[in-house]
Design a protein around this motif. Structure first.
Motif, PDB file in Angstrom:
ATOM      1  N   LYS A  28      97.262   4.102  88.448  1.00 42.45           N
ATOM      2  CA  LYS A  28      98.256   3.466  87.584  1.00 42.45           C
ATOM      3  C   LYS A  28      97.799   3.302  86.137  1.00 42.45           C
ATOM      4  CE  LYS A  28     100.032   0.916  91.514  1.00 42.45           C
ATOM      5  NZ  LYS A  28     100.140  -0.401  92.141  1.00 42.45           N
ATOM      6  N   ILE A  29      96.492   3.384  85.921  1.00 41.85           N
ATOM      7  CA  ILE A  29      95.940   3.201  84.579  1.00 41.85           C
ATOM      8  C   ILE A  29      94.635   3.995  84.498  1.00 41.85           C
ATOM      9  CG2 ILE A  29      94.697   1.092  85.204  1.00 41.85           C
ATOM     10  CD1 ILE A  29      95.436   0.041  82.354  1.00 41.85           C
ATOM     11  N   ILE A  30      94.294   4.465  83.312  1.00 43.67           N
ATOM     12  CA  ILE A  30      93.066   5.245  83.149  1.00 43.67           C
ATOM     13  C   ILE A  30      92.178   4.605  82.078  1.00 43.67           C
ATOM     14  CG2 ILE A  30      94.022   7.419  83.962  1.00 43.67           C
ATOM     15  CD1 ILE A  30      94.420   8.269  81.069  1.00 43.67           C
ATOM     16  N   SER A  31      90.912   4.987  82.119  1.00 44.24           N
ATOM     17  CA  SER A  31      89.949   4.534  81.131  1.00 44.24           C
ATOM     18  C   SER A  31      88.987   5.674  80.846  1.00 44.24           C
ATOM     19  CB  SER A  31      89.198   3.304  81.652  1.00 44.24           C
ATOM     20  OG  SER A  31      88.438   2.737  80.615  1.00 44.24           O
ATOM     21  N   PHE A  32      88.259   5.558  79.780  1.00 45.97           N
ATOM     22  CA  PHE A  32      87.330   6.603  79.368  1.00 45.97           C
ATOM     23  C   PHE A  32      85.947   6.015  79.166  1.00 45.97           C
ATOM     24  CE2 PHE A  32      91.506   7.861  78.075  1.00 45.97           C
ATOM     25  CZ  PHE A  32      91.557   9.222  78.332  1.00 45.97           C
ATOM     26  N   HIS A  33      84.952   6.757  79.584  1.00 43.08           N
ATOM     27  CA  HIS A  33      83.579   6.351  79.310  1.00 43.08           C
ATOM     28  C   HIS A  33      83.231   6.821  77.905  1.00 43.08           C
ATOM     29  CE1 HIS A  33      79.099   6.614  79.673  1.00 43.08           C
ATOM     30  NE2 HIS A  33      79.332   5.396  80.133  1.00 43.08           N
ATOM     31  N   ARG A  34      82.788   5.910  77.097  1.00 42.98           N
ATOM     32  CA  ARG A  34      82.431   6.196  75.708  1.00 42.98           C
ATOM     33  C   ARG A  34      83.584   6.895  74.981  1.00 42.98           C
ATOM     34  NH1 ARG A  34      77.037   9.174  75.549  1.00 42.98           N
ATOM     35  NH2 ARG A  34      77.241   8.686  73.371  1.00 42.98           N
ATOM     36  N   PRO A  35      84.723   6.211  74.854  1.00 43.86           N
ATOM     37  CA  PRO A  35      85.896   6.836  74.221  1.00 43.86           C
ATOM     38  C   PRO A  35      85.677   7.126  72.740  1.00 43.86           C
ATOM     39  CG  PRO A  35      86.254   4.507  74.494  1.00 43.86           C
ATOM     40  CD  PRO A  35      84.962   4.825  75.204  1.00 43.86           C
ATOM     41  N   LEU A  49     100.164   7.851  81.558  1.00 45.96           N
ATOM     42  CA  LEU A  49      99.619   6.590  82.061  1.00 45.96           C
ATOM     43  C   LEU A  49      99.095   5.719  80.921  1.00 45.96           C
ATOM     44  CD1 LEU A  49      97.559   8.036  85.036  1.00 45.96           C
ATOM     45  CD2 LEU A  49      99.659   6.698  85.223  1.00 45.96           C
ATOM     46  N   GLU A  50      99.178   4.419  81.130  1.00 43.49           N
ATOM     47  CA  GLU A  50      98.559   3.512  80.182  1.00 43.49           C
ATOM     48  C   GLU A  50      97.041   3.658  80.295  1.00 43.49           C
ATOM     49  OE1 GLU A  50     100.315  -0.194  81.478  1.00 43.49           O
ATOM     50  OE2 GLU A  50     101.743  -0.093  79.814  1.00 43.49           O
ATOM     51  N   HIS A  51      96.358   3.372  79.198  1.00 39.76           N
ATOM     52  CA  HIS A  51      94.895   3.415  79.223  1.00 39.76           C
ATOM     53  C   HIS A  51      94.355   2.085  78.730  1.00 39.76           C
ATOM     54  CE1 HIS A  51      94.501   4.042  74.833  1.00 39.76           C
ATOM     55  NE2 HIS A  51      95.619   4.736  74.960  1.00 39.76           N
ATOM     56  N   THR A  52      93.127   1.787  79.102  1.00 40.79           N
ATOM     57  CA  THR A  52      92.536   0.465  78.879  1.00 40.79           C
ATOM     58  C   THR A  52      92.255   0.135  77.418  1.00 40.79           C
ATOM     59  OG1 THR A  52      90.341   1.369  79.301  1.00 40.79           O
ATOM     60  CG2 THR A  52      91.498   0.364  81.167  1.00 40.79           C
ATOM     61  N   TYR A  53      92.487   1.065  76.511  1.00 35.92           N
ATOM     62  CA  TYR A  53      92.228   0.801  75.097  1.00 35.92           C
ATOM     63  C   TYR A  53      93.511   0.583  74.307  1.00 35.92           C
ATOM     64  CZ  TYR A  53      87.756   2.234  76.739  1.00 35.92           C
ATOM     65  OH  TYR A  53      86.599   2.307  77.461  1.00 35.92           O
TER      66      TYR A  53
END
Length: 144
Positions: A28-35, A49-53
């Motif tokens: 439901k949501i994504i994130s990136f390592h070291r965006p 998808l929404e992302h954590t930033y």
């Protein structure tokens, strides 16, 4: 990593599908390592998808990370205790297992080194079990 937004969307969609197939649940949501700074400043969806930033997650949610083996932006215990009566309190907690699965007395770099050495040793042991010449080589090397 991807300069073209369409390529970023396409590759993220692929990764989401792989993860969904592995966990058998909808992501439901994504994130990136070291965006990248571009992603940190991006307030629109990626791969649908929404992302954590996105602003709604960064501005309205407390963030805490154990990056580099140290708590950044306070530690979760303090954040939770300080906000115990805040019914709208939401915590975005980023944890890296390496910091919690190694001896406490090691510095962060030593913890990484320990994991690398364990991995290297495991690979050597597996190779020795499956390759007689390598097993003999290791036994000779141990005697030297």
């Amino acid at each position: 990593f991807y300069k073209d937004p369409e390529k970023l969307n396409l590759e993220c969609k692929k990764e989401v599908k792989v993860l969904e197939n592995i966990i058998n649940k909808k992501v439901k949501i994504i994130s990136f390592h070291r965006p990248s700074k571009k992603i940190l400043n991006m307030n629109n969806k990626i791969a649908g998808l929404e992302h954590t930033y996105m602003n709604k997650f960064v501005d309205d949610i407390f963030y805490c990370s154990d990056s580099q083996g140290l708590w950044r932006y306070s530690n979760p215990y303090n954040m939770i205790n300080h906000n115990i009566s805040n019914k709208k309190f939401i915590l975005h907690l980023l944890l890296h297992p390496i910091w919690w699965t190694t001896p406490n007395n090691l510095r962060p770099a030593e913890k990484v080194d320990l994991h690398i050495k364990k991995k290297y040793t495991l690979i050597m042991e597996l190779a020795a079990k499956n390759c007689k010449p390598y097993s003999k080589f290791l036994n000779i090397k141990k005697r030297d």
